[in-house]
Design a protein around this motif. Structure first.
Motif, mmCIF file in Angstrom:
data_model
loop_
_atom_site.group_PDB
_atom_site.id
_atom_site.type_symbol
_atom_site.label_atom_id
_atom_site.label_comp_id
_atom_site.label_asym_id
_atom_site.label_seq_id
_atom_site.Cartn_x
_atom_site.Cartn_y
_atom_site.Cartn_z
ATOM 1 N N LEU A 190 4.788 3.842 1.662
ATOM 2 C CA LEU A 190 3.945 2.923 2.631
ATOM 3 C C LEU A 190 2.724 3.352 2.285
ATOM 4 O O LEU A 190 1.181 2.777 1.976
ATOM 5 N N ALA A 191 2.631 5.096 2.036
ATOM 6 C CA ALA A 191 1.132 5.311 2.183
ATOM 7 C C ALA A 191 -0.368 4.513 0.382
ATOM 8 O O ALA A 191 -1.587 4.334 0.894
ATOM 9 N N PHE A 192 0.632 4.592 -0.459
ATOM 10 C CA PHE A 192 0.902 3.584 -1.570
ATOM 11 C C PHE A 192 0.643 2.364 -1.631
ATOM 12 O O PHE A 192 -0.301 2.139 -2.716
ATOM 13 N N THR A 193 0.904 1.586 -0.576
ATOM 14 C CA THR A 193 0.544 0.140 -0.487
ATOM 15 C C THR A 193 -1.005 0.134 -0.716
ATOM 16 O O THR A 193 -1.408 0.013 -0.419
ATOM 17 N N GLY A 194 -1.250 -1.195 -1.608
ATOM 18 C CA GLY A 194 -2.982 -2.150 -2.019
ATOM 19 C C GLY A 194 -2.788 -1.170 -3.326
ATOM 20 O O GLY A 194 -4.709 -1.277 -3.071
ATOM 21 N N MET A 211 -7.282 -1.802 -17.729
ATOM 22 C CA MET A 211 -7.220 -2.508 -16.660
ATOM 23 C C MET A 211 -7.786 -1.114 -15.578
ATOM 24 O O MET A 211 -8.272 -0.064 -15.656
ATOM 25 N N TRP A 212 -8.436 -1.477 -14.391
ATOM 26 C CA TRP A 212 -9.022 -0.768 -13.949
ATOM 27 C C TRP A 212 -8.351 -0.493 -12.036
ATOM 28 O O TRP A 212 -7.633 -1.689 -11.612
ATOM 29 N N PHE A 213 -7.999 0.662 -11.748
ATOM 30 C CA PHE A 213 -7.839 0.856 -10.225
ATOM 31 C C PHE A 213 -8.238 -0.650 -9.306
ATOM 32 O O PHE A 213 -9.413 -1.099 -9.159
ATOM 33 N N HIS A 214 -7.504 -1.107 -8.407
ATOM 34 C CA HIS A 214 -8.120 -2.024 -7.328
ATOM 35 C C HIS A 214 -7.545 -1.699 -6.094
ATOM 36 O O HIS A 214 -6.193 -1.735 -5.744
ATOM 37 N N TYR A 215 -8.415 -1.470 -4.889
ATOM 38 C CA TYR A 215 -7.550 -1.087 -3.297
ATOM 39 C C TYR A 215 -8.040 -2.704 -3.490
ATOM 40 O O TYR A 215 -8.338 -2.600 -2.775
ATOM 41 N N ASP A 216 -6.163 -3.011 -2.556
ATOM 42 C CA ASP A 216 -6.037 -4.283 -2.052
ATOM 43 C C ASP A 216 -6.343 -3.992 -0.555
ATOM 44 O O ASP A 216 -4.570 -3.546 -0.336
ATOM 45 N N ALA A 217 -6.662 -3.841 0.517
ATOM 46 C CA ALA A 217 -6.676 -3.287 1.778
ATOM 47 C C ALA A 217 -5.520 -4.309 2.265
ATOM 48 O O ALA A 217 -4.914 -4.033 3.292
ATOM 49 N N GLN A 218 -5.768 -5.987 2.174
ATOM 50 C CA GLN A 218 -4.770 -6.445 2.525
ATOM 51 C C GLN A 218 -3.487 -5.959 2.778
ATOM 52 O O GLN A 218 -2.202 -6.834 2.757
ATOM 53 N N ARG A 219 -2.806 -6.025 1.229
ATOM 54 C CA ARG A 219 -1.706 -4.919 0.887
ATOM 55 C C ARG A 219 -0.943 -3.517 1.369
ATOM 56 O O ARG A 219 -0.219 -3.371 1.637
ATOM 57 N N HIS A 220 -2.757 -3.309 2.275
ATOM 58 C CA HIS A 220 -1.656 -1.539 2.509
ATOM 59 C C HIS A 220 -1.331 -1.014 4.230
ATOM 60 O O HIS A 220 -1.675 -2.534 4.721
ATOM 61 N N HIS A 221 -0.271 -0.720 4.225
ATOM 62 C CA HIS A 221 -0.060 -0.645 5.106
ATOM 63 C C HIS A 221 -0.646 0.823 5.950
ATOM 64 O O HIS A 221 -0.638 1.795 5.723
ATOM 65 N N GLY A 222 -1.164 0.186 7.200
ATOM 66 C CA GLY A 222 -2.445 1.263 7.871
ATOM 67 C C GLY A 222 -1.727 2.312 8.335
ATOM 68 O O GLY A 222 -2.241 3.107 8.963
ATOM 69 N N SER A 223 -0.652 1.665 8.600
ATOM 70 C CA SER A 223 0.281 2.498 9.995
ATOM 71 C C SER A 223 0.441 4.281 9.863
ATOM 72 O O SER A 223 0.865 4.173 8.357
ATOM 73 N N PRO A 224 -0.183 5.365 10.187
ATOM 74 C CA PRO A 224 0.163 6.418 9.329
ATOM 75 C C PRO A 224 1.688 6.871 9.891
ATOM 76 O O PRO A 224 2.359 6.263 11.078
ATOM 77 N N GLN A 225 2.583 7.642 8.717
ATOM 78 C CA GLN A 225 3.943 7.404 8.970
ATOM 79 C C GLN A 225 3.939 9.402 8.873
ATOM 80 O O GLN A 225 3.178 9.844 8.579
ATOM 81 N N GLN A 226 5.273 9.647 9.230
ATOM 82 C CA GLN A 226 5.672 11.093 9.243
ATOM 83 C C GLN A 226 5.937 11.905 7.501
ATOM 84 O O GLN A 226 6.886 10.887 7.392
ATOM 85 N N MET A 227 5.578 12.478 6.941
ATOM 86 C CA MET A 227 6.126 12.831 4.826
ATOM 87 C C MET A 227 5.801 14.006 5.691
ATOM 88 O O MET A 227 4.593 15.040 5.879
ATOM 89 N N LEU A 228 7.127 14.712 5.537
ATOM 90 C CA LEU A 228 6.661 16.923 5.139
ATOM 91 C C LEU A 228 6.078 17.356 5.789
ATOM 92 O O LEU A 228 4.969 17.978 5.735
ATOM 93 N N GLY A 229 6.216 16.629 7.728
ATOM 94 C CA GLY A 229 5.604 16.679 8.739
ATOM 95 C C GLY A 229 4.520 16.960 9.186
ATOM 96 O O GLY A 229 3.763 17.521 9.736
ATOM 97 N N ARG A 230 4.264 16.183 8.433
ATOM 98 C CA ARG A 230 2.353 15.851 8.358
ATOM 99 C C ARG A 230 1.605 14.058 8.678
ATOM 100 O O ARG A 230 3.004 12.939 8.145
ATOM 101 N N ASP A 231 1.174 13.522 9.180
ATOM 102 C CA ASP A 231 1.100 12.395 9.511
ATOM 103 C C ASP A 231 0.383 11.830 7.191
ATOM 104 O O ASP A 231 -0.963 12.356 7.557
ATOM 105 N N VAL A 232 0.679 10.696 7.737
ATOM 106 C CA VAL A 232 -0.365 10.419 6.309
ATOM 107 C C VAL A 232 -0.864 8.650 6.339
ATOM 108 O O VAL A 232 0.383 7.705 6.856
ATOM 109 N N ALA A 233 -1.410 8.040 5.710
ATOM 110 C CA ALA A 233 -1.644 6.429 6.441
ATOM 111 C C ALA A 233 -2.441 6.138 4.235
ATOM 112 O O ALA A 233 -2.587 5.012 4.507
ATOM 113 N N ASN A 234 -2.409 7.134 3.918
ATOM 114 C CA ASN A 234 -3.059 6.625 2.565
ATOM 115 C C ASN A 234 -2.223 8.019 1.311
ATOM 116 O O ASN A 234 -2.268 8.824 1.524
ATOM 117 N N GLY A 235 -2.956 7.697 -0.002
ATOM 118 C CA GLY A 235 -2.266 8.581 -0.811
ATOM 119 C C GLY A 235 -2.790 9.607 -1.319
ATOM 120 O O GLY A 235 -2.480 10.426 -1.415
#
Length: 446
Positions: A190-194, A211-235
């Motif tokens: 989820l953190a790497f969507t977009g 190819m170039w890297f492109h961040y697509d904010a409309q595809r990104h899941h913005g809500s933080p999730q629990q991963m390895l005991g921490r909140d993660v919202a992006n890569g």
């Protein structure tokens, strides 16, 4: 003129340790490289290997000039000769060896949607940053178009999550199985969507369009999730969470040990490497310093136990047996030779990379290795001349030229008998003898 066999015997342990270091931290060493290392001493040689300058911005010019297909390669096969040139001609072998390590760990091959130019750019990133921060390397990998396309992350969106990259980042690239659960995988994905790609500009109409890297904010899941005991919202949060885990230090230390030392982890040395990883925030240069100066690495028991990968074997021979002033057709031939032995550059078989160790000697691979080596050294005027100039007996001259001074007495006796049976076909005795020397078991190991 190179050192005599007597000088080598007198040098004894220090020179043997340096030869071992240069084989593992690079490729087959030449006499000149060994002589320079002896003048510096072991510790200073380690520091020289660990401190290469960054690749020059214009170093690709010569390759592109002589081999135009390498400039914007459409396929990996078009990019591989440039990588082979760098491996053979670089004066900084550890920089290249580390790039090979990451190329195997972060295995990326061609897939619809990317091109050889993207894979070449990824390998260039490993060369430039492979000895630096592991956290930095993971972030760069997560922004890398070749990797994103290879593991389908350009298709991942908040309403249609693809877990390929999020999973492999944890399982194969940083922590290993058993160090995370499925919730961690989902949160990572989820953190790497977009995190996606878009076509970059093409320099000319016949070349590939990188190819170039492109961040697509409309595809990104913005809500933080629990991963390895921490909140993660992006890569970036994912990488920080990975770096905070002791499993990451152990996993990367183990993988580096297996590649640079031996196929069975040595617990005490791996633990010391993992401690260095943790204390330095993942400084790969510091972790390798811990390995190269460890008691286990210097133990004679770990010399000549690591099977050379096909690329290592080909590169080592090409560096010692051929002269290279400009890139030419031989580079493609060397790429193909390694492929026949089971390893085609920039084309790993799957996301787990290539097999290693004794697997390289299975089936027809061993025959391909011996035949290739015999052809190359038999036709090498450079090696024959170097051997003749030593003034040593043919057997010692051949072993010296091929970095095989440490062969067993059994191999030496067998080779001496084979050389004694050689007829006189008019060619240099050393050249004919070296075609036999590459068949000794020790030649397959570093």
């Amino acid at each position: 003129m190179t050192q005599t066999h007597a000088h080598r015997a007198a040098a004894g342990k220090p020179r043997a340790e340096l030869a071992h270091l240069l084989r593992r931290a690079g490729f087959t060493p030449t006499d000149a490289e060994l002589d320079q290392a002896e003048l510096l001493g072991y510790r200073a040689t380690v520091e020289r290997l660990l401190s290469p300058p960054p690749p020059a911005d214009d170093e690709q010019y010569l390759v592109h000039r002589h081999l135009p297909a390498t400039e914007l390669p459409i396929e990996a096969a078009m990019a591989a000769p440039e990588v082979m040139w760098q491996l053979i001609t670089s004066g900084h072998p550890l920089r290249e060896k580390v790039a090979l390590f990451w190329h195997g760990l972060f295995a990326t091959a061609f897939k619809d949607g990317n091109a050889g130019v993207d894979q070449a750019a990824q390998f260039a990133m490993f060369r430039r940053h492979g000895l630096g921060s592991f956290a930095d390397l993971l972030v760069r990998l997560s922004l890398d178009p070749a990797m994103l396309v290879w593991l389908d992350n350009q298709l991942s969106a908040a309403d249609r999550v693809n877990e390929n990259f999020g999973r492999e980042l944890l399982e194969l690239f940083s922590m290993g199985r058993g160090s995370y659960d499925e919730q961690d995988v989902h949160a990572s994905a989820l953190a790497f969507t977009g995190w996606s790609v878009r076509p970059g500009p093409s320099a000319f109409h016949l070349g590939a369009r990188p190819m170039w890297f492109h961040y697509d904010a409309q595809r990104h899941h913005g809500s933080p999730q629990q991963m390895l005991g921490r909140d993660v919202a992006n890569g970036h949060d994912v990488v920080a969470a990975i770096m905070a885990q002791p499993a990451t230090a152990r996993y990367i230390a183990t993988r580096l040990y297996l590649f640079f030392s031996e196929q069975s982890p040595h617990p005490e040395t791996v633990a010391a490497m993992a401690d260095t990883f943790t204390l330095t925030g993942g400084d790969i240069r510091a972790v390798l310093r811990t390995l190269f100066t460890s008691r286990r690495f210097l133990d004679p028991a770990v010399r000549r136990v690591q099977v050379k990968s096909p690329v290592e074997l080909v590169v080592g021979l090409a560096r010692t047996a051929q002269s290279w002033s400009v890139p030419d057709h031989r580079l493609g031939e060397l790429v193909d030779a390694a492929a026949l032995m089971g390893q085609r550059l920039l084309t790993p078989p799957n996301v787990a990379g290539w097999a290693s160790g004794e697997a390289w000697l299975q089936g027809a691979n061993l025959l391909e290795r011996i035949n290739f080596a015999a052809r190359l050294v038999g036709a090498s005027a450079l090696l024959a001349s170097r051997a003749e100039q030593t003034g040593l007996p043919v057997l010692d001259a051949c072993l010296s030229a091929l970095d095989l001074d440490d062969v067993s007495e059994q191999s030496r006796d067998s080779l001496a008998r084979a050389i004694g049976r050689l007829g006189d076909d008019g060619g240099p005795a050393s050249g004919r003898a070296m075609t036999l020397a590459v068949a000794v078991p020790e030649f397959q190991y570093c």
